[in-house]
Write a protein that holds these residues in place. Structure first.
Motif, mmCIF file in Angstrom:
data_model
loop_
_atom_site.group_PDB
_atom_site.id
_atom_site.type_symbol
_atom_site.label_atom_id
_atom_site.label_comp_id
_atom_site.label_asym_id
_atom_site.label_seq_id
_atom_site.Cartn_x
_atom_site.Cartn_y
_atom_site.Cartn_z
ATOM 1 N N ARG A 166 0.818 -1.283 0.137
ATOM 2 C CA ARG A 166 -0.059 0.059 -0.108
ATOM 3 C C ARG A 166 0.905 1.131 0.126
ATOM 4 N NH1 ARG A 166 -1.152 1.161 5.392
ATOM 5 N NH2 ARG A 166 0.683 2.505 5.211
ATOM 6 N N TRP A 170 -8.644 -0.325 6.139
ATOM 7 C CA TRP A 170 -8.721 0.456 4.775
ATOM 8 C C TRP A 170 -10.137 0.585 4.584
ATOM 9 C CZ3 TRP A 170 -6.454 -3.778 0.850
ATOM 10 C CH2 TRP A 170 -4.884 -3.546 1.052
ATOM 11 N N LEU A 171 -11.265 -0.005 5.496
ATOM 12 C CA LEU A 171 -12.657 0.713 5.509
ATOM 13 C C LEU A 171 -12.624 2.198 6.026
ATOM 14 C CD1 LEU A 171 -15.725 0.483 5.307
ATOM 15 C CD2 LEU A 171 -15.371 -0.714 7.714
ATOM 16 N N TRP A 176 -10.241 4.397 6.078
ATOM 17 C CA TRP A 176 -9.651 5.220 5.008
ATOM 18 C C TRP A 176 -10.712 5.512 3.994
ATOM 19 C CZ3 TRP A 176 -4.788 1.674 5.167
ATOM 20 C CH2 TRP A 176 -4.382 1.626 6.216
ATOM 21 N N LEU A 177 -11.102 4.326 3.566
ATOM 22 C CA LEU A 177 -12.104 4.636 2.319
ATOM 23 C C LEU A 177 -13.280 5.565 2.813
ATOM 24 C CD1 LEU A 177 -13.206 3.990 -0.380
ATOM 25 C CD2 LEU A 177 -14.206 1.888 0.478
ATOM 26 N N LEU A 178 -13.761 5.351 3.803
ATOM 27 C CA LEU A 178 -14.978 6.438 4.427
ATOM 28 C C LEU A 178 -14.405 7.665 4.619
ATOM 29 C CD1 LEU A 178 -16.570 3.888 6.978
ATOM 30 C CD2 LEU A 178 -17.304 4.514 4.721
ATOM 31 N N LEU A 181 -12.052 9.160 3.013
ATOM 32 C CA LEU A 181 -11.656 9.569 1.525
ATOM 33 C C LEU A 181 -13.126 10.146 0.844
ATOM 34 C CD1 LEU A 181 -8.651 7.570 0.452
ATOM 35 C CD2 LEU A 181 -8.567 9.720 1.260
ATOM 36 N N CYS A 182 -14.029 9.290 1.155
ATOM 37 C CA CYS A 182 -15.316 9.722 0.691
ATOM 38 C C CYS A 182 -16.007 10.716 1.546
ATOM 39 C CB CYS A 182 -16.466 8.318 0.963
ATOM 40 S SG CYS A 182 -15.736 7.052 -0.205
#
Length: 223
Positions: free
Chosen positions: A126, A200-201, A203-205, A207-208
């Protein structure tokens, strides 16, 4: 050039005993930024010879207070359970001398088991792909760059991700291949796959557009 190592702590008495001497051996100044420890963290930091800066908990605020107290041209933010490779401080100075505004290291865990090796491979994959090293990868930055970026956000989590996203945009951002060694406790307790998936969940949230304060509540529920 002078190097300051800044270590954020909260109840890290035993970890400081094991790892702080190594930081003191390679830095021009070591600052422990404590967030209200209830154990002997503060006493141990002083006994070993570090400067102590105390304040409310919250890693971003602790790191900013430590940086404000430092007098060095280069700042290294080092978790209490993380140690540099043998020539880590020299590698930082070389990178800055070559024009790097900042950077970080790859990572390995202090437990050499198959799942921890898998976890470190996923993290390093990553890091190389996204160029986003996190706080346990020993983020470093010049004083000038730190001031220009405005330091860390005073958030309950993800202050390291936010800082890395801003730092990586600058020309000369550097990833040092020699890995730091960091504690595997959370990976052992929660499992490598679950820990990586949870991170990762989150971080994704983020970034959203989900607020770090809201994510902190979610993180406490699912970890």
């Amino acid at each position: 050039m002078r190097l300051a190592i800044i270590v954020p702590t909260l109840d890290e008495e035993d970890t400081l005993r094991r790892h702080l001497p190594a930081a003191l051996a390679v830095a021009d100044e070591v600052i422990v930024a404590d967030g209200g420890s209830a154990d002997r963290t503060v006493a141990v930091a002083r006994e070993l010879g570090a400067r102590l800066i105390a304040g409310p908990p919250g890693r971003g605020g602790q790191l900013n207070r430590g940086a404000a107290a430092a007098h060095s041209e280069v700042l290294l933010f080092l978790h209490a359970d993380t140690t540099l490779p043998e020539r880590g401080a020299e590698r930082i100075r070389e990178a800055v001398a070559a024009g790097a505004p900042g950077g970080a290291f790859l990572l390995r865990f202090d437990v050499d088991r198959p799942m921890q090796r898998l976890g470190s491979r996923l993290i390093n994959w990553r890091t190389r792909w996204l160029r986003v090293p996190l706080g346990d990868q020993a983020q470093f930055v010049t004083r000038e760059t730190f001031d220009r970026l405005g330091g860390f956000r005073d958030w309950p989590l993800l202050e390291d991700l936010d800082f890395a996203l801003r730092l990586r945009r600058l020309p000369g951002f550097t990833l040092i291949a020699e890995p730091v060694t960091t504690g595997a406790r959370r990976f052992i307790e929660q499992g490598a796959v679950r820990t990586v998936a949870t991170n990762w969940l989150i971080w994704l949230l983020f970034l959203c557009g989900v607020s770090p304060h809201r994510l902190a509540r979610l993180y406490r529920q699912i970890r």
